[in-house]
Design a protein around this motif. Sequence first.
Motif, PDB file in Angstrom:
ATOM      1  N   ASP A  45      18.831  44.551  55.158  1.00 43.36           N
ATOM      2  CA  ASP A  45      20.212  44.556  55.636  1.00 43.36           C
ATOM      3  C   ASP A  45      20.333  45.304  56.955  1.00 43.36           C
ATOM      4  N   GLY A  46      19.560  46.375  57.104  1.00 41.80           N
ATOM      5  CA  GLY A  46      19.597  47.137  58.351  1.00 41.80           C
ATOM      6  C   GLY A  46      19.094  46.334  59.535  1.00 41.80           C
ATOM      7  N   LEU A  47      18.054  45.560  59.325  1.00 41.34           N
ATOM      8  CA  LEU A  47      17.527  44.721  60.402  1.00 41.34           C
ATOM      9  C   LEU A  47      18.531  43.640  60.800  1.00 41.34           C
ATOM     10  N   ILE A  48      19.172  43.040  59.822  1.00 38.94           N
ATOM     11  CA  ILE A  48      20.169  42.010  60.110  1.00 38.94           C
ATOM     12  C   ILE A  48      21.361  42.623  60.838  1.00 38.94           C
ATOM     13  N   ARG A  49      21.815  43.798  60.407  1.00 42.72           N
ATOM     14  CA  ARG A  49      22.927  44.475  61.072  1.00 42.72           C
ATOM     15  C   ARG A  49      22.547  44.848  62.499  1.00 42.72           C
ATOM     16  N   GLY A  50      21.339  45.342  62.685  1.00 43.92           N
ATOM     17  CA  GLY A  50      20.876  45.693  64.023  1.00 43.92           C
ATOM     18  C   GLY A  50      20.781  44.493  64.936  1.00 43.92           C
ATOM     19  N   ARG A  51      20.328  43.364  64.398  1.00 43.86           N
ATOM     20  CA  ARG A  51      20.244  42.139  65.191  1.00 43.86           C
ATOM     21  C   ARG A  51      21.639  41.669  65.605  1.00 43.86           C
ATOM     22  N   LYS A  52      22.616  41.766  64.683  1.00 44.81           N
ATOM     23  CA  LYS A  52      23.985  41.373  65.022  1.00 44.81           C
ATOM     24  C   LYS A  52      24.564  42.272  66.109  1.00 44.81           C
ATOM     25  N   ILE A  53      24.325  43.566  65.987  1.00 45.19           N
ATOM     26  CA  ILE A  53      24.823  44.509  66.998  1.00 45.19           C
ATOM     27  C   ILE A  53      24.169  44.231  68.345  1.00 45.19           C
ATOM     28  N   ALA A  54      22.868  43.974  68.347  1.00 44.72           N
ATOM     29  CA  ALA A  54      22.163  43.684  69.593  1.00 44.72           C
ATOM     30  C   ALA A  54      22.693  42.398  70.234  1.00 44.72           C
ATOM     31  N   LEU A  55      22.972  41.376  69.450  1.00 50.73           N
ATOM     32  CA  LEU A  55      23.509  40.127  69.993  1.00 50.73           C
ATOM     33  C   LEU A  55      24.909  40.321  70.568  1.00 50.73           C
ATOM     34  N   ILE A  56      25.735  41.117  69.902  1.00 51.65           N
ATOM     35  CA  ILE A  56      27.086  41.376  70.406  1.00 51.65           C
ATOM     36  C   ILE A  56      27.027  42.170  71.704  1.00 51.65           C
ATOM     37  N   VAL A  57      26.175  43.201  71.748  1.00 52.76           N
ATOM     38  CA  VAL A  57      26.039  44.001  72.971  1.00 52.76           C
ATOM     39  C   VAL A  57      25.517  43.133  74.113  1.00 52.76           C
ATOM     40  N   LEU A  58      24.536  42.293  73.843  1.00 49.03           N
ATOM     41  CA  LEU A  58      23.997  41.405  74.874  1.00 49.03           C
ATOM     42  C   LEU A  58      25.061  40.422  75.360  1.00 49.03           C
ATOM     43  N   ALA A  59      25.860  39.891  74.445  1.00 46.08           N
ATOM     44  CA  ALA A  59      26.919  38.960  74.836  1.00 46.08           C
ATOM     45  C   ALA A  59      27.969  39.659  75.702  1.00 46.08           C
ATOM     46  N   LEU A  60      28.332  40.886  75.355  1.00 47.14           N
ATOM     47  CA  LEU A  60      29.298  41.627  76.162  1.00 47.14           C
ATOM     48  C   LEU A  60      28.741  41.918  77.548  1.00 47.14           C
ATOM     49  N   PHE A  61      27.483  42.311  77.614  1.00 43.53           N
ATOM     50  CA  PHE A  61      26.853  42.581  78.900  1.00 43.53           C
ATOM     51  C   PHE A  61      26.801  41.324  79.764  1.00 43.53           C
ATOM     52  N   LEU A  62      26.399  40.209  79.184  1.00 41.05           N
ATOM     53  CA  LEU A  62      26.325  38.964  79.943  1.00 41.05           C
ATOM     54  C   LEU A  62      27.717  38.498  80.378  1.00 41.05           C
ATOM     55  N   GLY A  63      28.716  38.695  79.534  1.00 36.25           N
ATOM     56  CA  GLY A  63      30.085  38.355  79.912  1.00 36.25           C
ATOM     57  C   GLY A  63      30.557  39.190  81.089  1.00 36.25           C
ATOM     58  N   TRP A  64      30.221  40.468  81.064  1.00 32.95           N
ATOM     59  CA  TRP A  64      30.579  41.357  82.166  1.00 32.95           C
ATOM     60  C   TRP A  64      29.887  40.914  83.458  1.00 32.95           C
ATOM     61  N   GLN A  65      28.632  40.538  83.360  1.00 31.34           N
ATOM     62  CA  GLN A  65      27.904  40.064  84.530  1.00 31.34           C
ATOM     63  C   GLN A  65      28.484  38.752  85.051  1.00 31.34           C
ATOM     64  N   ALA A  66      28.891  37.875  84.146  1.00 26.96           N
ATOM     65  CA  ALA A  66      29.486  36.599  84.563  1.00 26.96           C
ATOM     66  C   ALA A  66      30.789  36.842  85.317  1.00 26.96           C
ATOM     67  N   VAL A  67      31.605  37.760  84.837  1.00 27.81           N
ATOM     68  CA  VAL A  67      32.854  38.079  85.532  1.00 27.81           C
ATOM     69  C   VAL A  67      32.545  38.624  86.920  1.00 27.81           C
ATOM     70  N   GLY A  68      31.534  39.477  87.025  1.00 24.80           N
ATOM     71  CA  GLY A  68      31.138  39.998  88.329  1.00 24.80           C
ATOM     72  C   GLY A  68      30.665  38.894  89.266  1.00 24.80           C
ATOM     73  N   MET A  69      29.937  37.929  88.738  1.00 24.51           N
ATOM     74  CA  MET A  69      29.477  36.813  89.566  1.00 24.51           C
ATOM     75  C   MET A  69      30.646  35.949  90.030  1.00 24.51           C
TER      76      MET A  69
END
Length: 76
Positions: A45-69
Amino acid sequence: MTGAGVFVAFFAVLFLGMAFVDQRKVWWRFQAHRFDNPAAHEPSDGLIRGRKIALIVLALFLGWQAVGMFRLAGME
């Protein structure tokens, strides 16, 4: 810059969508067939939770970069 922004925004939406898919079902669909006893190798469960958190953080970062572009391209 607009094309790169669209490309990055597409991956941001893709990763955000992947974060809300049941990761355990994905593992059973694509990885379980490799093991003789898949239940013993199922991710924790910890690995699955960590993967979900990592995907959300990556999506937020990429969204921020897209807005900057888009801002650099003059699309505000």
